[in-house]
Design a protein around this motif. Structure first.
Motif, PDB file in Angstrom:
ATOM      1  N   SER A 153      46.797  -3.522  -3.191  1.00 56.19           N
ATOM      2  CA  SER A 153      45.504  -3.003  -2.727  1.00 56.19           C
ATOM      3  C   SER A 153      45.655  -2.228  -1.421  1.00 56.19           C
ATOM      4  O   SER A 153      45.022  -2.566  -0.406  1.00 56.19           O
ATOM      5  CB  SER A 153      44.510  -4.154  -2.547  1.00 56.19           C
ATOM      6  N   PRO A 154      46.444  -1.162  -1.414  1.00 52.81           N
ATOM      7  CA  PRO A 154      46.596  -0.398  -0.166  1.00 52.81           C
ATOM      8  C   PRO A 154      45.302   0.271   0.288  1.00 52.81           C
ATOM      9  O   PRO A 154      45.179   0.668   1.436  1.00 52.81           O
ATOM     10  CB  PRO A 154      47.669   0.638  -0.510  1.00 52.81           C
ATOM     11  N   PHE A 155      44.312   0.338  -0.604  1.00 52.08           N
ATOM     12  CA  PHE A 155      43.023   0.915  -0.214  1.00 52.08           C
ATOM     13  C   PHE A 155      42.336   0.048   0.844  1.00 52.08           C
ATOM     14  O   PHE A 155      41.492   0.543   1.603  1.00 52.08           O
ATOM     15  CB  PHE A 155      42.112   1.114  -1.435  1.00 52.08           C
ATOM     16  N   ILE A 156      42.694  -1.233   0.920  1.00 49.32           N
ATOM     17  CA  ILE A 156      42.045  -2.109   1.905  1.00 49.32           C
ATOM     18  C   ILE A 156      42.514  -1.776   3.316  1.00 49.32           C
ATOM     19  O   ILE A 156      41.680  -1.488   4.185  1.00 49.32           O
ATOM     20  CB  ILE A 156      42.227  -3.596   1.544  1.00 49.32           C
ATOM     21  N   PRO A 157      43.825  -1.769   3.605  1.00 45.75           N
ATOM     22  CA  PRO A 157      44.198  -1.347   4.963  1.00 45.75           C
ATOM     23  C   PRO A 157      43.819   0.112   5.225  1.00 45.75           C
ATOM     24  O   PRO A 157      43.506   0.464   6.367  1.00 45.75           O
ATOM     25  CB  PRO A 157      45.708  -1.571   5.030  1.00 45.75           C
ATOM     26  N   ALA A 158      43.798   0.950   4.194  1.00 49.28           N
ATOM     27  CA  ALA A 158      43.363   2.334   4.379  1.00 49.28           C
ATOM     28  C   ALA A 158      41.925   2.379   4.876  1.00 49.28           C
ATOM     29  O   ALA A 158      41.575   3.179   5.745  1.00 49.28           O
ATOM     30  CB  ALA A 158      43.513   3.114   3.071  1.00 49.28           C
ATOM     31  N   ALA A 159      41.104   1.489   4.346  1.00 51.85           N
ATOM     32  CA  ALA A 159      39.694   1.453   4.736  1.00 51.85           C
ATOM     33  C   ALA A 159      39.484   0.883   6.131  1.00 51.85           C
ATOM     34  O   ALA A 159      38.578   1.328   6.845  1.00 51.85           O
ATOM     35  CB  ALA A 159      38.899   0.645   3.712  1.00 51.85           C
ATOM     36  N   VAL A 160      40.292  -0.091   6.538  1.00 50.86           N
ATOM     37  CA  VAL A 160      40.063  -0.727   7.845  1.00 50.86           C
ATOM     38  C   VAL A 160      40.801  -0.012   8.982  1.00 50.86           C
ATOM     39  O   VAL A 160      40.544  -0.294  10.145  1.00 50.86           O
ATOM     40  CB  VAL A 160      40.417  -2.240   7.842  1.00 50.86           C
ATOM     41  N   PHE A 162      50.442   2.657   8.850  1.00 53.23           N
ATOM     42  CA  PHE A 162      49.572   1.483   8.818  1.00 53.23           C
ATOM     43  C   PHE A 162      49.394   1.006   7.376  1.00 53.23           C
ATOM     44  O   PHE A 162      49.553  -0.179   7.070  1.00 53.23           O
ATOM     45  CB  PHE A 162      48.215   1.838   9.448  1.00 53.23           C
ATOM     46  N   VAL A 163      49.101   1.940   6.482  1.00 51.63           N
ATOM     47  CA  VAL A 163      48.931   1.593   5.069  1.00 51.63           C
ATOM     48  C   VAL A 163      50.243   1.092   4.482  1.00 51.63           C
ATOM     49  O   VAL A 163      50.274   0.147   3.700  1.00 51.63           O
ATOM     50  CB  VAL A 163      48.351   2.787   4.269  1.00 51.63           C
ATOM     51  N   SER A 164      51.351   1.679   4.890  1.00 50.04           N
ATOM     52  CA  SER A 164      52.660   1.238   4.406  1.00 50.04           C
ATOM     53  C   SER A 164      52.969  -0.196   4.849  1.00 50.04           C
ATOM     54  O   SER A 164      53.424  -1.019   4.053  1.00 50.04           O
ATOM     55  CB  SER A 164      53.750   2.191   4.904  1.00 50.04           C
ATOM     56  N   VAL A 165      52.717  -0.505   6.102  1.00 52.00           N
ATOM     57  CA  VAL A 165      53.017  -1.835   6.638  1.00 52.00           C
ATOM     58  C   VAL A 165      52.082  -2.901   6.054  1.00 52.00           C
ATOM     59  O   VAL A 165      52.527  -3.974   5.656  1.00 52.00           O
ATOM     60  CB  VAL A 165      52.945  -1.848   8.183  1.00 52.00           C
ATOM     61  N   PHE A 166      50.791  -2.594   5.968  1.00 49.89           N
ATOM     62  CA  PHE A 166      49.797  -3.601   5.562  1.00 49.89           C
ATOM     63  C   PHE A 166      49.315  -3.428   4.120  1.00 49.89           C
ATOM     64  O   PHE A 166      48.439  -4.163   3.670  1.00 49.89           O
ATOM     65  CB  PHE A 166      48.598  -3.567   6.515  1.00 49.89           C
ATOM     66  N   GLY A 167      49.898  -2.509   3.400  1.00 51.36           N
ATOM     67  CA  GLY A 167      49.420  -2.160   2.067  1.00 51.36           C
ATOM     68  C   GLY A 167      49.505  -3.234   1.024  1.00 51.36           C
ATOM     69  O   GLY A 167      48.843  -3.142  -0.009  1.00 51.36           O
ATOM     70  N   ASN A 168      50.287  -4.278   1.268  1.00 54.81           N
ATOM     71  CA  ASN A 168      50.392  -5.327   0.256  1.00 54.81           C
ATOM     72  C   ASN A 168      50.005  -6.708   0.779  1.00 54.81           C
ATOM     73  O   ASN A 168      50.332  -7.701   0.162  1.00 54.81           O
ATOM     74  CB  ASN A 168      51.806  -5.360  -0.331  1.00 54.81           C
ATOM     75  N   VAL A 169      49.275  -6.754   1.888  1.00 50.96           N
ATOM     76  CA  VAL A 169      48.801  -8.074   2.321  1.00 50.96           C
ATOM     77  C   VAL A 169      47.786  -8.609   1.327  1.00 50.96           C
ATOM     78  O   VAL A 169      47.609  -9.819   1.205  1.00 50.96           O
ATOM     79  CB  VAL A 169      48.253  -8.092   3.767  1.00 50.96           C
TER      80      VAL A 169
END
Length: 156
Positions: A25-32, A14-21
């Motif tokens: 800031s991969p911490f953002i998808p990590a958090a959601v 999930f973090v890999s796929v959405f990590g650069n939207v």
């Protein structure tokens, strides 16, 4: 987009796929991630936006660095690789606000970006942070729309 496929992603994927939207800031998808399941991609987008809005003021300031592949492609498409005046204005902007100018290059052309640089240099610091966050959201929205999830997920 198949929202069901999003739910099947491990935390790491999930973090890999959405990590650069949101740029670097991969911490953002990590958090959601923990908010899954998302009923739709729009709900995922809303969770990301809510997280951005909840950041303290200091967390909303972008510090810059080298551009990601996505940003370079977006800027080249807008003609920003051929803008000497904009480079000078961007340096002034960064000096004034302490973070690089943020504008959704995909929805603008060279002239509009240069004009926005000139106008936004006149903003108050808090006003400019708010404006930059709105631009980050535009970029995020377009990057989410641009992800071909099935292809991204099948590559994992």
């Amino acid at each position: 987009m198949d929202v069901g496929a999003i739910h099947c992603l491990s935390y790491e994927d999930f973090v890999s796929v959405f990590g650069n939207v949101v740029e670097r800031s991969p911490f953002i998808p990590a958090a959601v991630w923990s908010q899954r399941p998302f009923p739709s991609v729009a709900a995922l987008q809303a969770a990301i936006f809510d997280f951005i809005e909840a950041l303290p003021e200091s967390g909303k300031e972008l510090r810059g660095g080298t551009l990601t592949r996505e940003s370079r492609e977006e800027q080249v498409a807008a003609g920003l690789d051929r803008m000497d005046a904009a480079a000078r204005l961007n340096a002034q902007y960064k000096e004034r606000f302490g973070f690089p100018f943020v504008m959704c290059a995909r929805t603008s052309d060279k002239a509009a970006i240069e004009e926005q640089l000139r106008e936004r240099l006149r903003n108050a610091h808090a006003q400019e942070i708010s404006r930059a966050v709105e631009e980050v959201k535009k970029i995020c929205r377009l990057r989410l729309q641009g992800l071909v999830l099935t292809d991204q997920i099948n590559k994992l």
